[in-house]
Design a protein around this motif. Structure first.
Motif, PDB file in Angstrom:
ATOM      1  N   ALA A   1       0.831  -1.205   0.000  1.00  0.00           N
ATOM      2  CA  ALA A   1       0.000   0.000   0.000  1.00  0.00           C
ATOM      3  C   ALA A   1       0.867   1.257   0.000  1.00  0.00           C
ATOM      4  N   VAL A   2       1.948   1.247   0.776  1.00  0.00           N
ATOM      5  CA  VAL A   2       2.869   2.390   0.789  1.00  0.00           C
ATOM      6  C   VAL A   2       3.495   2.582  -0.591  1.00  0.00           C
TER       7      VAL A   2
ATOM      8  N   VAL B   1       1.584   6.871  -6.833  1.00  0.00           N
ATOM      9  CA  VAL B   1       0.591   7.899  -7.174  1.00  0.00           C
ATOM     10  C   VAL B   1       1.140   9.287  -6.869  1.00  0.00           C
ATOM     11  N   VAL B   2       1.783   9.440  -5.721  1.00  0.00           N
ATOM     12  CA  VAL B   2       2.342  10.745  -5.356  1.00  0.00           C
ATOM     13  C   VAL B   2       3.441  11.146  -6.340  1.00  0.00           C
TER      14      VAL B   2
ATOM     15  N   LEU C   1       6.067  13.733 -11.774  1.00  0.00           N
ATOM     16  CA  LEU C   1       6.121  13.437 -13.204  1.00  0.00           C
ATOM     17  C   LEU C   1       5.176  14.304 -14.026  1.00  0.00           C
ATOM     18  N   SER C   2       3.925  14.391 -13.640  1.00  0.00           N
ATOM     19  CA  SER C   2       2.956  15.173 -14.418  1.00  0.00           C
ATOM     20  C   SER C   2       3.318  16.655 -14.479  1.00  0.00           C
TER      21      SER C   2
ATOM     22  N   LEU D   1      12.351   6.208 -12.464  1.00  0.00           N
ATOM     23  CA  LEU D   1      11.622   5.907 -11.233  1.00  0.00           C
ATOM     24  C   LEU D   1      11.615   4.412 -10.930  1.00  0.00           C
ATOM     25  N   VAL D   2      11.628   3.592 -11.966  1.00  0.00           N
ATOM     26  CA  VAL D   2      11.639   2.144 -11.764  1.00  0.00           C
ATOM     27  C   VAL D   2      13.035   1.656 -11.368  1.00  0.00           C
TER      28      VAL D   2
END
Length: 150
Positions: A36-37, A43-44, A50-51, A88-89
């Protein structure tokens, strides 16, 4: 159109239900918190880093060259998205490798060097696409109407 939306919504709900089933049956309960973290972090990172970065790059490109064609912005923004997601990956692997894994066969490669090589290859592809696009758009014999419709 309404039937297609209903079908897609039902398929989406079924996929989510299947994912929840797989999660509950295959992940131990003490690991769900970490998952979940990780999902919240993804998402954060997407929404907060990124957006805005992609939007900002698009705005800067439009300001830098007011006559830039839409395809140039698409190519550059797609490259930014691909490069950012790749980084990020891979960054967690680089961090884990620096900390020293318990099992050296888990992270066997030099991920920093490989990330730089792939990002460099992406940059070369983007530059090649932009150069080819500019050369093709400046060919003699192509009218301005042919460029906007073709």
């Amino acid at each position: 159109m309404r039937a297609a939306r209903i079908v897609l919504a039902v398929i989406g709900v079924l996929v989510i239900a299947f994912g929840a089933f797989v999660l509950v049956t295959s992940v131990s309960p003490n690991r769900i918190g970490g998952l979940a973290v990780w999902l919240l972090g993804a998402v954060v990172l997407h929404d907060a880093v990124l957006s805005p970065f992609v939007v900002g790059a698009g705005l800067l490109l439009r300001r830098a060259g007011r006559t830039l064609r839409a395809w140039v912005l698409v190519v550059v923004q797609a490259a930014i998205v691909l490069g950012s997601v790749l980084a990020l990956v891979v960054l967690p692997e680089i961090e884990a490798k620096d900390q020293g894994p318990k099992n050296p066969t888990v992270l066997p490669f030099d991920y920093g060097t490989r990330l730089l090589l792939v990002e460099g290859a992406l940059l070369l592809v983007v530059v090649a696409v932009l150069v080819i696009g500019v050369v093709r758009s400046r060919r003699p014999g192509r009218s301005s109407t042919a460029r906007t419709t073709g």
